[in-house]
Motif scaffolding. Structure first.
Motif, PDB file in Angstrom:
ATOM      1  N   VAL A 117      14.588  21.121 -69.316  1.00 15.84           N
ATOM      2  CA  VAL A 117      13.630  21.304 -70.283  1.00 15.84           C
ATOM      3  C   VAL A 117      14.202  20.719 -71.663  1.00 15.84           C
ATOM      4  CG1 VAL A 117      12.529  23.191 -71.656  1.00 15.84           C
ATOM      5  CG2 VAL A 117      12.571  23.218 -68.981  1.00 15.84           C
ATOM      6  N   TYR A 118      15.460  20.940 -71.968  1.00 11.78           N
ATOM      7  CA  TYR A 118      15.812  20.403 -73.243  1.00 11.78           C
ATOM      8  C   TYR A 118      15.968  18.938 -73.390  1.00 11.78           C
ATOM      9  CZ  TYR A 118      19.406  18.808 -76.558  1.00 11.78           C
ATOM     10  OH  TYR A 118      20.041  18.200 -77.651  1.00 11.78           O
ATOM     11  N   ALA A 119      16.191  18.179 -72.246  1.00  5.57           N
ATOM     12  CA  ALA A 119      15.995  16.663 -72.249  1.00  5.57           C
ATOM     13  C   ALA A 119      14.628  16.228 -72.513  1.00  5.57           C
ATOM     14  CB  ALA A 119      16.718  16.297 -70.760  1.00  5.57           C
ATOM     15  N   VAL A 120      13.515  16.938 -71.620  1.00  2.61           N
ATOM     16  CA  VAL A 120      12.211  16.765 -71.599  1.00  2.61           C
ATOM     17  C   VAL A 120      11.693  16.762 -73.074  1.00  2.61           C
ATOM     18  CG1 VAL A 120      10.052  17.171 -70.967  1.00  2.61           C
ATOM     19  CG2 VAL A 120      11.946  16.745 -69.221  1.00  2.61           C
ATOM     20  N   LEU A 121      12.022  17.839 -73.567  1.00  4.99           N
ATOM     21  CA  LEU A 121      11.487  18.108 -74.877  1.00  4.99           C
ATOM     22  C   LEU A 121      12.230  17.309 -75.933  1.00  4.99           C
ATOM     23  CD1 LEU A 121      11.588  22.073 -75.218  1.00  4.99           C
ATOM     24  CD2 LEU A 121       9.579  20.694 -75.236  1.00  4.99           C
ATOM     25  N   SER A 122      13.370  16.983 -75.859  1.00  7.55           N
ATOM     26  CA  SER A 122      13.936  15.764 -76.758  1.00  7.55           C
ATOM     27  C   SER A 122      13.163  14.546 -76.681  1.00  7.55           C
ATOM     28  CB  SER A 122      15.443  15.640 -76.459  1.00  7.55           C
ATOM     29  OG  SER A 122      15.777  14.885 -75.270  1.00  7.55           O
ATOM     30  N   TRP A 123      12.788  14.189 -75.562  1.00  8.76           N
ATOM     31  CA  TRP A 123      12.032  12.737 -75.366  1.00  8.76           C
ATOM     32  C   TRP A 123      10.771  12.781 -75.728  1.00  8.76           C
ATOM     33  CZ3 TRP A 123      13.499  12.958 -69.625  1.00  8.76           C
ATOM     34  CH2 TRP A 123      15.003  12.218 -69.444  1.00  8.76           C
ATOM     35  N   ILE A 124       9.791  13.838 -75.752  1.00 11.11           N
ATOM     36  CA  ILE A 124       8.489  13.857 -75.972  1.00 11.11           C
ATOM     37  C   ILE A 124       7.910  14.560 -77.253  1.00 11.11           C
ATOM     38  CG2 ILE A 124       7.826  13.959 -73.502  1.00 11.11           C
ATOM     39  CD1 ILE A 124       7.103  16.801 -73.928  1.00 11.11           C
ATOM     40  N   VAL A 149      33.640  14.181 -75.176  1.00  9.92           N
ATOM     41  CA  VAL A 149      34.118  13.102 -74.507  1.00  9.92           C
ATOM     42  C   VAL A 149      33.295  11.872 -74.306  1.00  9.92           C
ATOM     43  CG1 VAL A 149      34.883  13.033 -72.111  1.00  9.92           C
ATOM     44  CG2 VAL A 149      35.349  15.134 -73.060  1.00  9.92           C
ATOM     45  N   ILE A 150      31.855  12.081 -74.362  1.00 12.27           N
ATOM     46  CA  ILE A 150      30.781  11.091 -74.107  1.00 12.27           C
ATOM     47  C   ILE A 150      30.359  10.667 -75.233  1.00 12.27           C
ATOM     48  CG2 ILE A 150      28.772  10.311 -72.840  1.00 12.27           C
ATOM     49  CD1 ILE A 150      29.401  13.045 -70.775  1.00 12.27           C
ATOM     50  N   PRO A 151      30.488   9.407 -75.774  1.00 14.15           N
ATOM     51  CA  PRO A 151      29.977   8.860 -76.925  1.00 14.15           C
ATOM     52  C   PRO A 151      28.518   8.566 -76.616  1.00 14.15           C
ATOM     53  CG  PRO A 151      31.206   7.313 -76.031  1.00 14.15           C
ATOM     54  CD  PRO A 151      31.422   8.555 -74.974  1.00 14.15           C
ATOM     55  N   LEU A 152      27.681   8.690 -77.917  1.00 15.07           N
ATOM     56  CA  LEU A 152      26.330   8.110 -77.604  1.00 15.07           C
ATOM     57  C   LEU A 152      26.402   6.608 -77.181  1.00 15.07           C
ATOM     58  CD1 LEU A 152      24.823   9.449 -81.158  1.00 15.07           C
ATOM     59  CD2 LEU A 152      24.572  10.360 -78.810  1.00 15.07           C
ATOM     60  N   MET A 153      25.535   6.208 -76.316  1.00 15.80           N
ATOM     61  CA  MET A 153      25.377   4.978 -75.995  1.00 15.80           C
ATOM     62  C   MET A 153      24.048   4.204 -76.249  1.00 15.80           C
ATOM     63  SD  MET A 153      27.010   4.987 -72.212  1.00 15.80           S
ATOM     64  CE  MET A 153      28.744   5.589 -72.224  1.00 15.80           C
ATOM     65  N   GLY A 154      23.980   3.592 -77.200  1.00 16.45           N
ATOM     66  CA  GLY A 154      22.794   2.782 -77.833  1.00 16.45           C
ATOM     67  C   GLY A 154      21.705   4.100 -78.425  1.00 16.45           C
ATOM     68  N   GLY A 155      22.423   4.881 -78.803  1.00 18.37           N
ATOM     69  CA  GLY A 155      21.730   6.094 -79.542  1.00 18.37           C
ATOM     70  C   GLY A 155      21.151   7.073 -78.661  1.00 18.37           C
ATOM     71  N   PHE A 156      21.648   7.025 -77.366  1.00 17.80           N
ATOM     72  CA  PHE A 156      21.124   8.041 -76.481  1.00 17.80           C
ATOM     73  C   PHE A 156      22.472   8.891 -76.121  1.00 17.80           C
ATOM     74  CE2 PHE A 156      18.282   4.468 -75.426  1.00 17.80           C
ATOM     75  CZ  PHE A 156      16.916   5.206 -75.355  1.00 17.80           C
ATOM     76  N   ASP A 157      21.858  10.124 -76.051  1.00 16.42           N
ATOM     77  CA  ASP A 157      22.991  11.166 -75.674  1.00 16.42           C
ATOM     78  C   ASP A 157      22.780  11.564 -74.083  1.00 16.42           C
ATOM     79  OD1 ASP A 157      24.486  13.288 -75.765  1.00 16.42           O
ATOM     80  OD2 ASP A 157      23.094  14.738 -76.544  1.00 16.42           O
TER      81      ASP A 157
END
Length: 183
Positions: A117-124, A149-157
């Motif tokens: 739900v968090y991922a979908v809400l962050s997209w839309i 540990v994981i850097p942003l890749m092209g602005g994407f988390d």
């Protein structure tokens, strides 16, 4: 066929009640206010079970122990009913372990649902909403170690994706552990 239907219905009802009890515990631990639609739903689903337990079981610091006990009781009842339906007399000795694994699986699947739900809400979602803020506050403690540990890749988390993979692996492990207890 009837056992599968009964098992499915018990799983849905037990999972919903257990998940609501665990969400109540988690929201209180994270100090998320209950004055939102999620909090209202959690209270509506769990007050009948947790409020009587609170008279007997006091909270331990930030931990609402009565919510955890309520979740475990729901899982115990669910697996007891399944054991009765199955007629497996030897399973009674393993009932607490089955309930514990069931509780852990509900917790992990609840986190998976929150992350999706968090991922979908962050997209839309262009702006923030009260529901989105609650979901973000609940997901942040899970995502924080991955974001270190994981850097942003092209602005994407990508941390939610990695967290979902790790949680799915945890579900597989819990499923196998639970199955081994049932044998």
């Amino acid at each position: 066929m009837l056992y599968q239907i009964a098992s499915f219905l018990l799983d849905v009802i037990g999972g919903l009640l257990t998940g609501a009890c665990l969400l109540r515990l988690y929201m209180q631990w994270q100090r998320v206010p209950f004055s939102n639609p999620v909090g209202g739903l959690v209270f509506a689903l769990t007050d009948w079970l947790i409020m009587p337990l609170r008279r007997v079981i006091p909270p331990a610091g930030r931990w609402d122990v009565s919510s955890l006990v309520a979740a475990m009781l729901v899982q115990l009842v669910q697996y007891a009913l399944l054991t009765l339906l199955l007629g497996a007399g030897s399973a009674w000795a393993w009932l607490p372990w089955l309930a514990l694994f069931g509780l852990l699986r509900v917790a992990v699947s609840g986190l998976i649902g929150l992350l999706i739900v968090y991922a979908v809400l962050s997209w839309i979602q262009g702006g923030r909403s009260p529901l989105g803020d609650v979901i973000a506050r609940l997901c942040e403690p899970v995502l924080r170690p991955f974001r270190r540990v994981i850097p942003l890749m092209g602005g994407f988390d990508l941390s939610p994706l990695v967290a979902l993979v790790v949680l799915q692996v945890a579900m597989i492990v819990l499923g196998h552990l639970q199955a081994s207890v049932m044998r």
